[in-house]
Scaffold this active site. Structure first.
Site, PDB file in Angstrom:
ATOM      1  N   TYR A  98       5.526   5.030  -2.361  1.00 42.55           N
ATOM      2  CA  TYR A  98       4.198   4.825  -2.932  1.00 42.55           C
ATOM      3  C   TYR A  98       3.102   5.369  -2.016  1.00 42.55           C
ATOM      4  O   TYR A  98       2.034   5.764  -2.502  1.00 42.55           O
ATOM      5  CB  TYR A  98       3.969   3.335  -3.209  1.00 42.55           C
ATOM      6  N   GLU A 140       9.513  -4.612  -8.462  1.00 41.64           N
ATOM      7  CA  GLU A 140      10.765  -3.928  -8.143  1.00 41.64           C
ATOM      8  C   GLU A 140      11.563  -4.692  -7.089  1.00 41.64           C
ATOM      9  O   GLU A 140      12.804  -4.769  -7.169  1.00 41.64           O
ATOM     10  CB  GLU A 140      10.466  -2.490  -7.707  1.00 41.64           C
TER      11      GLU A 140
END
Length: 401
Positions: A98, A140
């Site tokens: 990310y 997640e």
């Protein structure tokens, strides 16, 4: 929740950012792949990049998330992001990725919008990105924890126990562990990712629904060979490779099961509506209901080009027939008159004439135009929007069109 200082900035700049998102996402992916070409070869779907579908899906997700932050600040983002989180988990995405994505995405925003991106604007959109990213990371992490694996450790080597050609363009593959041990459990409606090494050395990943009920000794996936409609993008790389090369005894890299379109427990009425290859998660649900001798009211709807194109047709008819309170409704663009099965119609699916019991929950899977049409029929039939759930094969373009 967006901070007090960032909320008015995002609200004021959202129209400009939204209008520029196609250019922003195009630049973002170009710069990302220039710096990290391995991501295009081994993680991102090259066909979706070529068609622009992935850029459109990203733009829609960012716009929807930012809009929610400023218009519905008290709502949790989990419902908006759940589908993305499951997809990411099936790819083995980890938190460090990310940071790379954020740097390139926010850099693209600054480059496309130029002087309009003041330090205040940059800080506000950085906050939007990290609210979205951290929410996905948390979701997640929870999925990995539920699967009892470390972040991203989702890949397993499975052996093809059986291959069966289901139609001219679809084949099913029964998968098992090479050591003979049981496979992990899953929920009816979930999917797995398959990673294939292609002739050019790229390792491309695609998702395929588990098309039989959980609780069996092995898993089964059904793969339709994707054909490009107009030649603007190549035929499905992984589906074509599987159809050409995968045989019984071969070993595939397969992820653990993920996906949030899953059969709910209880006895509430269900509508399972599918078209084309979208039948596969519905088969898993039907198989589970039949295996557990469910007495639920179940309305099964399927639409296809013809009976010959209807993948697992005999199986779907048989499973629906085993449920005492199920009804099956089929629509074919041609060839419906050749079938003796009741409730077979010619044309596109039309659910306006169906009588839906109170409290029905609907599950949709198939091409986007089919799902949009069915959703409209269901809303006309007094179902609430919250009672309609869907699964999209490929980038989720529901929010962007």
């Amino acid at each position: 929740m967006l901070s007090v200082q960032s909320t008015p900035v995002v609200r004021a700049t959202l129209p400009a950012v939204g209008a520029a998102l196609p250019a922003i996402t195009e630049l973002f992916y170009r710069r990302l792949f220039e710096e990290h070409p391995d991501l295009l070869r081994n993680l991102f779907n090259r066909a979706n990049q070529a068609s622009g579908a992935q850029r459109e899906a990203l733009a829609g997700a960012v716009a929807a998330f930012a809009t929610m932050l400023v218009e519905r600040p008290d709502e949790r983002p989990d419902a908006v992001l759940s589908r993305i989180a499951h997809k990411h988990a099936s790819l083995g995405i980890t938190p460090d990725q990310y940071t790379v994505v954020g740097r390139h995405l926010l850099g693209a925003v600054a480059e496309v919008l130029g002087d309009a991106v003041t330090p205040e604007v940059a800080a506000a959109w950085d906050e939007v990105y990290w609210l979205m990213a951290n929410a996905l990371i948390a979701l997640e992490a929870r999925l990995y924890e539920q699967a009892s694996v470390a972040d991203g450790d989702v890949w397993r080597k499975l052996e093809i126990a059986e291959r069966r050609d289901e139609s001219a363009g679809a084949a099913s593959f029964v998968l098992r562990r090479p050591d003979g041990l049981p496979l992990p459990p899953f929920r009816p409606g979930q999917y797995v990712s398959v990673r294939a090494e292609l002739p050019d050395g790229a390792r491309q990943i695609r998702q395929y629904s588990l098309s039989a009920a959980p609780g069996r000794e092995n898993w089964r996936i059904t793969v339709k060979r994707e054909r490009a409609a107009d030649g603007s993008v190549p035929d499905g790389e992984v589906s074509s490779w599987l159809h050409a090369h995968a045989q019984a005894g071969d070993v595939l890299e397969v992820s653990l099961p993920f996906g949030d379109l899953t059969l709910p427990e209880g006895d509430a009425p269900l509508l399972l509506a599918s078209a084309g290859i979208g039948v596969t998660p519905m088969l898993s649900m039907l198989d589970h209901l039949a295996a557990t001798s469910s007495g639920r009211r179940v309305i099964v709807v399927h639409a296809d080009r013809s009976p010959a194109d209807h993948i697992h047709r005999d199986e779907q008819v048989e499973l629906a027939g085993r449920l005492p309170n199920a009804s099956l409704h089929l629509w074919y663009e041609s060839g419906a008159d050749l079938l003796p099965t009741p409730n077979v119609s010619t044309g596109r699916a039309d659910l306006n004439g169906l009588s839906l019991p109170g409290g029905t929950t609907a599950y949709l899977c198939g091409p986007l135009p089919f799902m949009r049409a069915v959703r409209s029929d269901l809303l006309n039939n007094a179902l609430t929007a919250s009672a309609i759930h869907y699964e999209v094969f490929g980038p989720d373009l529901w929010l962007s069109r």
